[in-house]
Write a protein that holds these residues in place. Structure first.
Motif, short mmCIF file in Angstrom:
data_model
loop_
_atom_site.label_atom_id
_atom_site.label_comp_id
_atom_site.label_asym_id
_atom_site.label_seq_id
_atom_site.Cartn_x
_atom_site.Cartn_y
_atom_site.Cartn_z
N SER A 60 0.81 -1.22 0.00
CA SER A 60 0.00 0.00 0.00
C SER A 60 0.84 1.27 0.00
CB SER A 60 -0.95 0.01 1.19
OG SER A 60 -0.23 0.06 2.40
N GLU A 61 2.04 1.20 0.52
CA GLU A 61 2.89 2.39 0.58
C GLU A 61 3.45 2.80 -0.77
OE1 GLU A 61 4.79 2.55 4.97
OE2 GLU A 61 5.40 0.83 3.74
N ILE A 62 3.52 1.89 -1.71
CA ILE A 62 4.07 2.25 -3.02
C ILE A 62 3.04 2.11 -4.14
CG2 ILE A 62 6.44 1.71 -2.35
CD1 ILE A 62 6.18 -0.88 -4.02
N SER A 63 1.83 1.71 -3.80
CA SER A 63 0.78 1.57 -4.81
C SER A 63 0.38 2.93 -5.37
CB SER A 63 -0.46 0.90 -4.21
OG SER A 63 -0.18 -0.42 -3.86
N VAL A 64 0.06 2.94 -6.66
CA VAL A 64 -0.40 4.16 -7.33
C VAL A 64 -1.67 3.81 -8.08
CG1 VAL A 64 0.15 5.92 -9.04
CG2 VAL A 64 1.97 4.99 -7.60
N TYR A 65 -2.77 4.38 -7.64
CA TYR A 65 -4.06 4.13 -8.28
C TYR A 65 -4.41 5.30 -9.18
CZ TYR A 65 -4.41 0.58 -4.69
OH TYR A 65 -4.16 -0.50 -3.89
N GLU A 66 -4.78 4.98 -10.39
CA GLU A 66 -5.17 6.01 -11.35
C GLU A 66 -6.58 6.50 -11.02
OE1 GLU A 66 -3.24 7.27 -13.74
OE2 GLU A 66 -1.61 5.94 -13.15
N GLN A 67 -6.76 7.80 -11.11
CA GLN A 67 -8.07 8.38 -10.89
C GLN A 67 -8.91 8.18 -12.16
OE1 GLN A 67 -9.33 9.77 -8.12
NE2 GLN A 67 -7.45 9.22 -7.08
N PRO A 68 -10.14 7.73 -11.99
CA PRO A 68 -10.98 7.59 -13.18
C PRO A 68 -11.26 8.96 -13.80
CG PRO A 68 -12.27 7.20 -11.18
CD PRO A 68 -10.84 7.37 -10.77
N ALA A 69 -11.41 8.97 -15.09
CA ALA A 69 -11.67 10.23 -15.79
C ALA A 69 -12.99 10.82 -15.31
CB ALA A 69 -11.73 9.98 -17.29
N ASN A 70 -12.96 12.12 -15.06
CA ASN A 70 -14.16 12.82 -14.61
C ASN A 70 -14.65 13.70 -15.75
OD1 ASN A 70 -16.17 14.27 -13.41
ND2 ASN A 70 -14.97 14.92 -11.65
N ASN A 71 -15.72 13.27 -16.39
CA ASN A 71 -16.27 13.98 -17.53
C ASN A 71 -17.43 14.87 -17.15
OD1 ASN A 71 -14.43 12.61 -19.09
ND2 ASN A 71 -15.85 10.97 -19.59
N HIS A 72 -17.68 15.02 -15.86
CA HIS A 72 -18.86 15.77 -15.41
C HIS A 72 -18.84 17.21 -15.89
CE1 HIS A 72 -22.30 16.78 -13.00
NE2 HIS A 72 -21.64 17.80 -12.49
N LEU A 73 -17.70 17.90 -15.75
CA LEU A 73 -17.62 19.30 -16.16
C LEU A 73 -17.89 19.45 -17.65
CD1 LEU A 73 -17.12 22.18 -15.30
CD2 LEU A 73 -14.68 21.79 -15.65
N GLU A 74 -17.36 18.56 -18.46
CA GLU A 74 -17.60 18.62 -19.91
C GLU A 74 -19.08 18.39 -20.21
OE1 GLU A 74 -17.32 19.42 -23.67
OE2 GLU A 74 -15.67 19.72 -22.29
N LYS A 75 -19.73 17.49 -19.48
CA LYS A 75 -21.16 17.25 -19.70
C LYS A 75 -21.98 18.48 -19.34
CE LYS A 75 -21.26 12.26 -19.03
NZ LYS A 75 -21.75 11.15 -18.21
N VAL A 76 -21.63 19.13 -18.25
CA VAL A 76 -22.35 20.35 -17.85
C VAL A 76 -22.20 21.42 -18.92
CG1 VAL A 76 -22.38 22.25 -16.17
CG2 VAL A 76 -22.24 19.89 -15.37
N LYS A 77 -20.99 21.60 -19.44
CA LYS A 77 -20.78 22.60 -20.50
C LYS A 77 -21.59 22.25 -21.75
CE LYS A 77 -16.21 24.07 -19.02
NZ LYS A 77 -14.78 24.12 -19.34
N GLN A 78 -21.66 20.96 -22.08
CA GLN A 78 -22.44 20.54 -23.24
C GLN A 78 -23.92 20.84 -23.01
OE1 GLN A 78 -22.09 16.39 -24.20
NE2 GLN A 78 -23.67 16.48 -25.76
N TRP A 79 -24.42 20.56 -21.80
CA TRP A 79 -25.83 20.85 -21.49
C TRP A 79 -26.11 22.35 -21.59
CZ3 TRP A 79 -25.64 17.51 -16.45
CH2 TRP A 79 -25.69 16.16 -16.79
N GLU A 80 -25.16 23.17 -21.13
CA GLU A 80 -25.33 24.62 -21.23
C GLU A 80 -25.40 25.06 -22.69
OE1 GLU A 80 -22.02 26.15 -19.00
OE2 GLU A 80 -23.11 26.00 -17.09
N ARG A 81 -24.52 24.50 -23.53
CA ARG A 81 -24.55 24.85 -24.97
C ARG A 81 -25.87 24.42 -25.60
NH1 ARG A 81 -19.15 22.87 -24.64
NH2 ARG A 81 -19.86 20.87 -25.43
N GLU A 82 -26.31 23.20 -25.28
CA GLU A 82 -27.56 22.71 -25.85
C GLU A 82 -28.74 23.53 -25.36
OE1 GLU A 82 -27.63 18.61 -24.72
OE2 GLU A 82 -26.12 18.04 -26.21
N GLY A 83 -28.72 23.92 -24.08
CA GLY A 83 -29.81 24.74 -23.53
C GLY A 83 -29.85 26.11 -24.18
#
Length: 101
Positions: A60-83
């Motif tokens: 556990s002291e040397i493990s490196v876990y990748e963060q999953p991609a967070n697309n939430h901000l891009e989705k919000v921007k897309q919803w704003e453009r569509e709106g």
């Protein structure tokens, strides 16, 4: 990370710490636990651990876990453009007549 890379990690730990032994069981366990991790990032954490600690690292002291991609901000921007596009489209649409007037 493949088994050869895990073996290299264990060999580095063995070279840095006198009381760390590379065994088949340890290789199997560490391979299973480090599977899917980036070798260079784990190796960098290991080197940092060696510089700062006098005891061998745990997994556990040397493990490196990748963060999953967070697309939430891009989705919000897309919803704003569509709106905004829908509002503009609806502004130019003729208003329906009220049949009760």
């Amino acid at each position: 990370m493949d088994k050869q890379q895990v073996f290299q990690i264990l060999q580095t730990i063995n070279a840095a710490y006198a009381r760390f032994e590379v065994t088949d069981e340890r290789l199997i366990l560490w391979s299973e636990m480090l599977q899917g991790m980036d070798y260079s990032k784990v190796n960098a954490r290991l080197k940092q651990h060696i510089k700062e600690n006098r005891f061998p690292p745990s997994i556990s002291e040397i493990s490196v876990y990748e963060q999953p991609a967070n697309n939430h901000l891009e989705k919000v921007k897309q919803w704003e453009r569509e709106g905004a596009a829908r509002i503009e489209r609806d502004k130019n649409r003729p208003k329906p007549t009220n049949p009760y007037r």
